[in-house]
Write a protein that holds these residues in place. Structure first.
Motif, short mmCIF file in Angstrom:
data_model
loop_
_atom_site.label_atom_id
_atom_site.label_comp_id
_atom_site.label_asym_id
_atom_site.label_seq_id
_atom_site.Cartn_x
_atom_site.Cartn_y
_atom_site.Cartn_z
N LEU A 247 0.82 -1.22 0.00
CA LEU A 247 0.00 0.00 0.00
C LEU A 247 0.86 1.27 0.00
CD1 LEU A 247 -2.95 -0.80 2.43
CD2 LEU A 247 -2.99 -0.65 -0.04
N LEU A 248 1.94 1.25 0.79
CA LEU A 248 2.71 2.49 0.94
C LEU A 248 3.98 2.48 0.10
CD1 LEU A 248 2.47 2.96 4.82
CD2 LEU A 248 0.99 3.92 3.07
N GLY A 249 4.48 1.30 -0.25
CA GLY A 249 5.75 1.19 -0.94
C GLY A 249 5.63 1.52 -2.42
N GLY A 250 6.78 1.82 -3.02
CA GLY A 250 6.80 2.06 -4.45
C GLY A 250 7.19 0.79 -5.18
N SER A 251 7.44 0.94 -6.48
CA SER A 251 7.76 -0.24 -7.27
C SER A 251 9.07 -0.85 -6.84
CB SER A 251 7.85 0.15 -8.73
OG SER A 251 6.67 0.79 -9.11
N GLU A 252 10.00 -0.02 -6.32
CA GLU A 252 11.33 -0.57 -6.04
C GLU A 252 11.40 -1.24 -4.68
OE1 GLU A 252 10.60 2.56 -5.85
OE2 GLU A 252 11.37 3.27 -3.94
N THR A 253 10.32 -1.18 -3.90
CA THR A 253 10.32 -1.85 -2.61
C THR A 253 10.23 -3.35 -2.83
OG1 THR A 253 9.08 0.02 -1.77
CG2 THR A 253 9.30 -1.86 -0.32
N LEU A 254 11.34 -4.03 -2.61
CA LEU A 254 11.38 -5.47 -2.84
C LEU A 254 11.24 -6.16 -1.51
CD1 LEU A 254 11.89 -7.33 -5.26
CD2 LEU A 254 14.30 -7.31 -4.68
N MET A 255 10.13 -6.87 -1.30
CA MET A 255 9.99 -7.64 -0.06
C MET A 255 9.45 -9.00 -0.39
SD MET A 255 8.88 -5.13 3.06
CE MET A 255 9.32 -6.23 4.40
N ILE A 256 9.83 -9.97 0.42
CA ILE A 256 9.51 -11.36 0.09
C ILE A 256 8.00 -11.59 0.09
CG2 ILE A 256 9.69 -12.32 2.44
CD1 ILE A 256 11.09 -13.85 -0.81
N GLY A 257 7.27 -10.86 0.93
CA GLY A 257 5.83 -11.01 0.94
C GLY A 257 5.21 -10.68 -0.40
N ARG A 258 5.71 -9.63 -1.03
CA ARG A 258 5.19 -9.24 -2.35
C ARG A 258 5.63 -10.24 -3.41
NH1 ARG A 258 6.29 -3.02 -3.58
NH2 ARG A 258 4.46 -3.01 -4.91
N THR A 259 6.88 -10.70 -3.34
CA THR A 259 7.35 -11.68 -4.31
C THR A 259 6.48 -12.93 -4.24
OG1 THR A 259 9.56 -10.82 -3.93
CG2 THR A 259 9.40 -12.92 -5.08
N LEU A 260 6.16 -13.32 -3.01
CA LEU A 260 5.32 -14.49 -2.81
C LEU A 260 3.93 -14.28 -3.41
CD1 LEU A 260 5.61 -16.25 0.60
CD2 LEU A 260 3.68 -16.61 -0.85
N TYR A 261 3.38 -13.10 -3.16
CA TYR A 261 2.05 -12.78 -3.69
C TYR A 261 2.07 -12.85 -5.22
CZ TYR A 261 -2.20 -10.10 -4.61
OH TYR A 261 -3.43 -9.70 -5.06
N ASP A 262 3.10 -12.25 -5.82
CA ASP A 262 3.18 -12.26 -7.28
C ASP A 262 3.28 -13.68 -7.83
OD1 ASP A 262 2.96 -9.59 -7.44
OD2 ASP A 262 5.07 -9.17 -7.89
N GLU A 263 4.11 -14.50 -7.18
CA GLU A 263 4.24 -15.89 -7.64
C GLU A 263 2.89 -16.59 -7.58
OE1 GLU A 263 6.38 -17.53 -9.13
OE2 GLU A 263 8.08 -16.18 -8.91
N PHE A 264 2.17 -16.35 -6.50
CA PHE A 264 0.94 -17.08 -6.26
C PHE A 264 -0.18 -16.58 -7.16
CE2 PHE A 264 -2.82 -18.49 -3.99
CZ PHE A 264 -2.44 -19.75 -3.58
N PHE A 265 -0.39 -15.26 -7.19
CA PHE A 265 -1.55 -14.73 -7.89
C PHE A 265 -1.26 -14.40 -9.35
CE2 PHE A 265 -2.83 -14.15 -3.53
CZ PHE A 265 -4.16 -14.53 -3.57
N GLN A 266 -0.10 -13.78 -9.63
CA GLN A 266 0.14 -13.37 -11.01
C GLN A 266 0.67 -14.50 -11.86
OE1 GLN A 266 2.25 -9.70 -11.49
NE2 GLN A 266 0.30 -8.65 -11.35
N ASN A 267 1.56 -15.32 -11.32
CA ASN A 267 2.13 -16.40 -12.13
C ASN A 267 1.39 -17.71 -11.96
OD1 ASN A 267 3.96 -14.41 -12.49
ND2 ASN A 267 5.66 -15.46 -11.52
N ARG A 268 0.45 -17.74 -11.01
CA ARG A 268 -0.27 -18.97 -10.71
C ARG A 268 0.69 -20.11 -10.43
NH1 ARG A 268 -2.25 -16.18 -14.29
NH2 ARG A 268 -0.62 -16.91 -15.65
N ASP A 269 1.88 -19.78 -9.91
CA ASP A 269 2.87 -20.82 -9.66
C ASP A 269 2.80 -21.19 -8.18
OD1 ASP A 269 4.96 -22.54 -9.81
OD2 ASP A 269 6.15 -21.26 -11.13
N TRP A 270 1.79 -21.98 -7.83
CA TRP A 270 1.63 -22.35 -6.42
C TRP A 270 2.84 -23.09 -5.88
CZ3 TRP A 270 -4.12 -23.80 -5.04
CH2 TRP A 270 -4.97 -22.80 -5.54
#
Lengths: 303, 363
Positions: A247-270
């Motif tokens: 919510l508050l971070g920009g695009s360059e904020t790299l955190m594992i929680g977001r990486t995990l979310y992207d893998e799960f929801f955007q890549n459908r790579d459960w």
């Protein structure tokens, strides 16, 4: 009869927590661990192999034979993942330190406040929990954005001439984390500081300590258990934090929680997201065990 | 996608009605994008057919897809977008429609059906609800100051020097690689639907050159941010930008929002209604789809949400400010310039998402 019942009840206090752990920790952990050694597929559910209870042991064995550790190898090969882990740990360490820096004086002030004020002050620390965490983070968007309250205030007092860009940067993430987790730092510190014997400080000063020396030689070492408890309570959830950076971070904020979310929801790579989660858990187990050890030590010392 | 609060109130109200009424009554569970229907369409449907609508909303295709793939959603009608639909059909998530129960399908627009053929060959699983474009939303005043007029070309996004002029007032881009990579390919003069790894990398490299001027990659924040004047440029979905435009006009704080389908063309997207394979109320779901395809009903929906629909018979019933707005109903020349894309295969998907993460995080 009565005695037997009592003994069952007495024992239940021991095994109930284990059953709790079994259902709410071990079972989900095994499901995720199983997923992490599966392969992604375009199917429902989106991975193979899947267990069918009715296959019997032979079928289960066949499914187990299909497990592969490819996802773990993949994670080590791609720099994105370890960069996310490291950046999450870094953000967590810095924000834990900042929280301690702000939380300690607060807790100290509360513990030294007149006894009649303390319940009120404690109440004020807990009060934010009455509003949803999500809404409080959203509120920061309104404060930090370009046309937001903070910028308008700073412009009004003439400290800045151009609105600052704070929202969607790492600074905003730190502000959000420190704000959200501050009570978790203040409460254990307060619990510790409030119990400290004030006469120890008087004794130290009688023996020639200045106020500052007395603090560093008496209060600070005695408050270590509170400091450690507070730091772990902030550090551990911050590593896996997802809501605040998104919510508050920009695009360059790299955190594992977001990486995990992207893998799960955007890549459908459960499977890969499960492997990421398992490794995150492994990383967190180390500080959790250290925490438990320090707790146990503290308890022994008290005896 | 839209004002969630309104939809929540609506769905809560409908749920309350549903539970208060006789349990024997027929029900259809609909899962649609937030703020994407005129509420009276639902109440009229119940009045005419006696079927209660339990209406629930989502705000991203990813959330819908995750629920569908996990199975047992309890929904009877869902509304995924084209590329997502195609993959979900492959995964066996949907049941084929029974066309004998959908007489109103004769009203559908052949032009749109031809294009959705790419996702649902033979129109076996879905009907079109709404369609739109992925273009550029912008602050009219900011664009006037920086490029001396309206945005008409993708070069404001893909030319690093031009985009840099907008950096100070804020740029957002959809966090959706499947929408942005094709736009970059198209700008480079390549096939926007290219699945060639080298071309995909070229498109990613182009995006890398402009990312420094992008404040955030996000798929919904830009609506409010554009409307409030917090940002001045956004690659976004047409209907969302119109919402930002209307909100800005309502607020009357001097912000004017424009939407551009750039001259090089833009991606055309489709939201399709389909019935999950494990739906419980299949007859009711068909009745709902057939009702939605009635020209007067879908026209009412379009007039409310400001999106074009895939129902040709409804065109004469649309309000002038919808049907005559070229940003909603593009003229034939613009329409010919719009392209569609197909989903990435497993290997390309991984490449695209890797590249996308690199772009987003500046790695």
């Amino acid at each position: 009869m009565k005695a037997a019942l009592r003994s069952i009840l007495a024992k239940s206090t021991i095994w109930l927590p284990y059953i709790w752990l079994l259902i709410f920790f071990l079972a989900p952990f095994l499901i995720v661990a199983k997923l992490s050694v599966s392969e992604p597929a375009i199917a429902q559910p989106p991975y193979t192999p899947t267990f069918d209870f009715w296959d019997g042991p032979a079928g289960w064995w066949r499914a187990i034979g299909q497990f592969s550790f490819y996802n773990y190898i993949f994670i080590t090969e791609d720099s994105l993942y370890w960069k996310s882990y490291i950046s999450s740990l870094q953000i967590a360490v810095i924000s834990t330190f900042l929280t301690l820096l702000i939380g300690y004086p607060m807790a100290y002030g509360m513990a030294r406040a007149p006894r009649t004020w303390r319940p009120m002050l404690l109440m004020l620390v807990i009060l934010p929990f009455w509003t949803s965490f999500l809404i409080r983070v959203y509120a920061w968007i309104g404060i930090l954005k370009k046309e937001g309250l903070l910028n308008q205030f700073l412009l009004w007092i003439g400290l800045i001439s151009e609105p600052l860009t704070i929202l969607n940067t790492n600074t905003a993430v730190y502000i959000g984390i420190v704000y959200s987790y501050l009570p978790f730092m203040v409460l254990p510190l307060y619990a510790n500081l409030e119990r400290q014997d004030f006469s120890l400080l008087e004794a130290a000063m009688d023996l020639g300590c200045t106020q500052r020396q007395a603090f560093w030689k008496v209060t600070w070492p005695l408050s270590m258990p509170g400091v450690i408890a507070g730091c772990f309570l902030v550090f551990i959830p911050t590593v896996g934090e997802f809501v605040i950076p998104s919510l508050l971070g920009g695009s360059e904020t790299l955190m594992i929680g977001r990486t995990l979310y992207d893998e799960f929801f955007q890549n459908r790579d459960w499977p890969v997201s499960s492997a990421v989660a398992i490794i995150l858990l492994m990383i967190l187990i180390v500080p959790i065990m250290l925490f438990q050890r320090s707790e146990a030590l503290a308890r022994e010392r008290e005896r | 996608m839209k004002s969630i609060a309104k939809s929540l109130v609506l769905s809560a109200a409908l749920a309350a009605i549903a539970t208060a009424s006789n349990a024997q009554e027929r029900v259809v569970n609909v899962y649609n994008w937030s703020d994407y229907i005129d509420e009276s369409v639902l109440t009229d449907f119940t009045k005419e057919t006696g079927i209660k609508v339990v209406y629930d909303v989502f705000d991203s295709n990813e959330i819908l897809e995750t629920k569908l793939l996990a199975g047992g959603t309890g929904y009877d009608v869902v509304v995924p977008s084209g590329t997502f639909l195609a993959r979900q059909i492959q995964a066996g998530v949907f049941q084929p429609l029974d066309m004998s129960k959908l007489p109103n399908s004769k009203n559908l627009w052949a032009e749109i059906q031809n294009r959705t053929e790419a996702y649902d060959p033979g129109q076996k699983y879905s009907i079109n609800y709404m369609w739109g474009t992925t273009g550029i939303g912008y602050n009219v005043k900011a664009a006037q100051e920086r490029i001396g007029g309206a945005v008409t070309s993708w070069d404001v996004i893909f030319d690093p020097e031009k985009l840099a002029k907008f950096k100070d007032c804020g740029v957002h881009i959809l966090d959706a690689p499947a929408e942005i990579i094709p736009a970059a390919l198209n700008f480079l003069g390549k096939d926007p639907d290219s699945k060639n790894a080298d071309e995909l990398r070229e498109a990613a490299a182009l995006l890398q050159t402009v990312r420094d001027s992008v404040q955030k990659f996000h798929s919904s924040e830009y609506i409010n941010a554009l409307a409030n004047g917090d940002i001045c440029l956004a690659v976004g979905w047409s209907g969302d930008v119109f919402q930002a435009r209307d909100r800005a006009a309502e607020a009357d704080a001097g912000v004017e929002v424009g939407y551009s389908i750039p001259s090089q063309g833009a991606l055309m997207w489709f939201d399709q209604m389909a019935i999950p394979a494990d739906a419980k109320n299949v007859d009711e779901a068909h009745a709902f789809l057939d009702y939605i395809m009635r020209p007067d009903v879908i026209a009412k929906a379009s007039n409310y949400v400001y999106y074009a629909n895939g129902n040709e018979a409804s065109t004469p019933l649309l309000e002038k400010d919808v049907v005559e707005d070229p940003a909603i109903y593009p003229d034939a020349a613009t329409l010919a310039n719009l392209y569609v894309t197909t989903p990435y295969g497993a290997r390309n998907q991984r490449l695209v998402s890797r590249e996308w993460t690199k772009i987003k995080t500046g790695q």
